[in-house]
Write an enzyme that holds these catalytic residues in place. Structure first.
Site, PDB file in Angstrom:
ATOM      1  N   ASP A  31       0.947  -1.123  -0.246  1.00 15.40           N
ATOM      2  CA  ASP A  31      -0.012   0.059  -0.007  1.00 15.40           C
ATOM      3  C   ASP A  31       0.918   1.242  -0.110  1.00 15.40           C
ATOM      4  O   ASP A  31       1.950   1.253   0.844  1.00 15.40           O
ATOM      5  CB  ASP A  31      -0.933  -0.144   1.350  1.00 15.40           C
ATOM      6  CG  ASP A  31      -2.023   1.094   1.259  1.00 15.40           C
ATOM      7  OD1 ASP A  31      -3.101   0.583   1.147  1.00 15.40           O
ATOM      8  OD2 ASP A  31      -1.760   2.464   1.136  1.00 15.40           O
ATOM      9  N   ILE A  32       0.551   2.216  -0.966  1.00 19.00           N
ATOM     10  CA  ILE A  32       1.373   3.312  -0.945  1.00 19.00           C
ATOM     11  C   ILE A  32       1.355   4.331   0.076  1.00 19.00           C
ATOM     12  O   ILE A  32       2.259   5.013   0.424  1.00 19.00           O
ATOM     13  CB  ILE A  32       0.802   4.231  -2.333  1.00 19.00           C
ATOM     14  CG1 ILE A  32       1.910   4.944  -2.870  1.00 19.00           C
ATOM     15  CG2 ILE A  32      -0.137   5.115  -1.920  1.00 19.00           C
ATOM     16  CD1 ILE A  32       1.667   5.561  -4.183  1.00 19.00           C
ATOM     17  N   ASN A  87     -12.744  -3.197   2.700  1.00 20.91           N
ATOM     18  CA  ASN A  87     -13.801  -2.039   2.687  1.00 20.91           C
ATOM     19  C   ASN A  87     -14.690  -2.343   1.416  1.00 20.91           C
ATOM     20  O   ASN A  87     -14.173  -2.340   0.181  1.00 20.91           O
ATOM     21  CB  ASN A  87     -13.266  -0.632   2.646  1.00 20.91           C
ATOM     22  CG  ASN A  87     -12.250  -0.615   3.866  1.00 20.91           C
ATOM     23  OD1 ASN A  87     -12.904  -0.943   5.050  1.00 20.91           O
ATOM     24  ND2 ASN A  87     -11.188   0.077   3.689  1.00 20.91           N
ATOM     25  N   GLN A  94     -14.424   2.346   1.281  1.00 18.34           N
ATOM     26  CA  GLN A  94     -13.856   1.982  -0.029  1.00 18.34           C
ATOM     27  C   GLN A  94     -13.563   3.140  -0.918  1.00 18.34           C
ATOM     28  O   GLN A  94     -14.450   4.045  -1.088  1.00 18.34           O
ATOM     29  CB  GLN A  94     -14.691   1.070  -0.813  1.00 18.34           C
ATOM     30  CG  GLN A  94     -13.772   0.490  -2.096  1.00 18.34           C
ATOM     31  CD  GLN A  94     -14.435  -0.753  -2.532  1.00 18.34           C
ATOM     32  OE1 GLN A  94     -15.789  -1.010  -2.445  1.00 18.34           O
ATOM     33  NE2 GLN A  94     -13.786  -1.525  -3.714  1.00 18.34           N
ATOM     34  N   VAL A  95     -12.580   3.243  -1.261  1.00 18.29           N
ATOM     35  CA  VAL A  95     -11.738   4.490  -1.942  1.00 18.29           C
ATOM     36  C   VAL A  95     -11.545   3.963  -3.373  1.00 18.29           C
ATOM     37  O   VAL A  95     -11.894   4.704  -4.292  1.00 18.29           O
ATOM     38  CB  VAL A  95     -10.838   5.404  -1.394  1.00 18.29           C
ATOM     39  CG1 VAL A  95     -10.287   6.187  -2.322  1.00 18.29           C
ATOM     40  CG2 VAL A  95     -11.027   5.870   0.014  1.00 18.29           C
ATOM     41  N   HIS A 100     -10.145  -5.537  -3.237  1.00 13.60           N
ATOM     42  CA  HIS A 100      -8.917  -5.737  -2.574  1.00 13.60           C
ATOM     43  C   HIS A 100      -8.924  -5.746  -1.028  1.00 13.60           C
ATOM     44  O   HIS A 100      -9.816  -5.447  -0.571  1.00 13.60           O
ATOM     45  CB  HIS A 100      -7.851  -4.188  -2.752  1.00 13.60           C
ATOM     46  CG  HIS A 100      -8.428  -3.079  -2.176  1.00 13.60           C
ATOM     47  ND1 HIS A 100      -9.610  -2.421  -3.016  1.00 13.60           N
ATOM     48  CD2 HIS A 100      -8.459  -2.174  -1.126  1.00 13.60           C
ATOM     49  CE1 HIS A 100      -9.842  -1.365  -2.235  1.00 13.60           C
ATOM     50  NE2 HIS A 100      -9.091  -1.003  -1.059  1.00 13.60           N
TER      51      HIS A 100
HETATM   52  P1  5GP Z   1      -9.790   1.320   0.299  1.00 15.72           P
HETATM   53  O1  5GP Z   1      -9.882   2.729   1.345  1.00 15.72           O
HETATM   54  O2  5GP Z   1     -10.162   1.561  -0.968  1.00 15.72           O
HETATM   55  O3  5GP Z   1     -10.085   0.024   1.015  1.00 15.72           O
HETATM   56  O4  5GP Z   1      -8.046   1.533   0.191  1.00 15.72           O
HETATM   57  C1  5GP Z   1      -7.503   1.902  -0.889  1.00 15.72           C
HETATM   58  C2  5GP Z   1      -5.972   1.924  -0.594  1.00 15.72           C
HETATM   59  O5  5GP Z   1      -5.166   1.900  -1.679  1.00 15.72           O
HETATM   60  C3  5GP Z   1      -5.364   2.901   0.362  1.00 15.72           C
HETATM   61  O6  5GP Z   1      -4.989   2.318   1.453  1.00 15.72           O
HETATM   62  C4  5GP Z   1      -4.556   3.888  -0.471  1.00 15.72           C
HETATM   63  O7  5GP Z   1      -3.442   4.161   0.206  1.00 15.72           O
HETATM   64  C5  5GP Z   1      -3.943   2.574  -1.615  1.00 15.72           C
HETATM   65  N1  5GP Z   1      -3.702   3.151  -2.698  1.00 15.72           N
HETATM   66  C6  5GP Z   1      -4.390   4.123  -3.567  1.00 15.72           C
HETATM   67  N2  5GP Z   1      -3.610   4.384  -4.638  1.00 15.72           N
HETATM   68  C7  5GP Z   1      -2.545   3.695  -4.608  1.00 15.72           C
HETATM   69  C8  5GP Z   1      -1.578   3.418  -5.468  1.00 15.72           C
HETATM   70  O8  5GP Z   1      -1.606   4.099  -6.670  1.00 15.72           O
HETATM   71  N3  5GP Z   1      -0.640   2.484  -5.240  1.00 15.72           N
HETATM   72  C9  5GP Z   1      -0.741   1.885  -4.316  1.00 15.72           C
HETATM   73  N4  5GP Z   1       0.373   0.958  -4.021  1.00 15.72           N
HETATM   74  N5  5GP Z   1      -1.525   1.846  -3.263  1.00 15.72           N
HETATM   75  C10 5GP Z   1      -2.583   2.884  -3.567  1.00 15.72           C
END
Ligand code: 5GP
Ligand code: ZN
Length: 138
Positions: A31-32, A87, A94-95, A100
């Site tokens: 995760d970034i 999420n 979820q973003v 994932h």
């Molecule tokens: P969500 O909130 O959708 O469950 O989590 C999305 C995750 O993806 C976040 O923790 C965010 O830091 C990670 N993320 C978003 N964009 C990127 C990306 O371009 N590369 C990587 N490695 N992680 C990402």
């Protein structure tokens, strides 16, 4: 595959990532913006938005990879535990709309709190149980 999806682009190598593991059906990368070091995302190679529209085979493949990587990551970063989180939909946090699963190493004293919980009121658990069971496929 979805042309605009950032995780599809990561799977295809069009956006760089710190890859941890890949097999025929899944891809895992750091995760970034990690909660803790070693925070890893596991995704299916086939695009689906979340658990609701995923093919069962893709979901099973993701869970298999999570099962494989969780102990490896815990050991590698010398964590004291691991949270597995997912999420689904915007209001569940979820973003990124590509299914994932988060593998989040936890360390003694890291201070992160999970959600607050409270007990059911009198009779509430029974009615919730009924509501859910009524929706189960027969
Ligand atoms: P969500 O909130 O959708 O469950 O989590 C999305 C995750 O993806 C976040 O923790 C965010 O830091 C990670 N993320 C978003 N964009 C990127 C990306 O371009 N590369 C990587 N490695 N992680 C990402
Ligand atoms: Zn995608």
């Amino acid at each position: 595959m979805s042309a605009e999806c950032i995780f599809c682009k990561i799977v295809k190598g069009e956006i760089p990532s710190f890859k941890i593991y890949e097999d025929d059906a899944t891809f895992a990368f750091l995760d970034i913006r990690p909660v803790n070091r070693g925070h890893t995302l596991v995704v299916p190679k086939n695009h689906s938005r979340n658990i609701f529209d995923s093919a069962v085979e893709d979901w099973l493949a993701v869970t298999k990879t999570v099962r494989k990587l969780a102990p490896v990551i815990e050991k590698a970063v010398k964590a004291d535990g691991i949270n597995i989180n997912m999420n689904n939909r915007e209001h569940a946090g979820q973003v990124v709309d590509h299914l994932h699963v988060h593998i989040i190493p936890r360390f003694k004293g890291d201070g992160f709190k999970l959600w607050s919980q409270s007990p059911y009121k009198e009779g509430e658990a029974v009615s919730v149980q009924k509501e859910i069971k009524a929706h189960l496929p027969q």
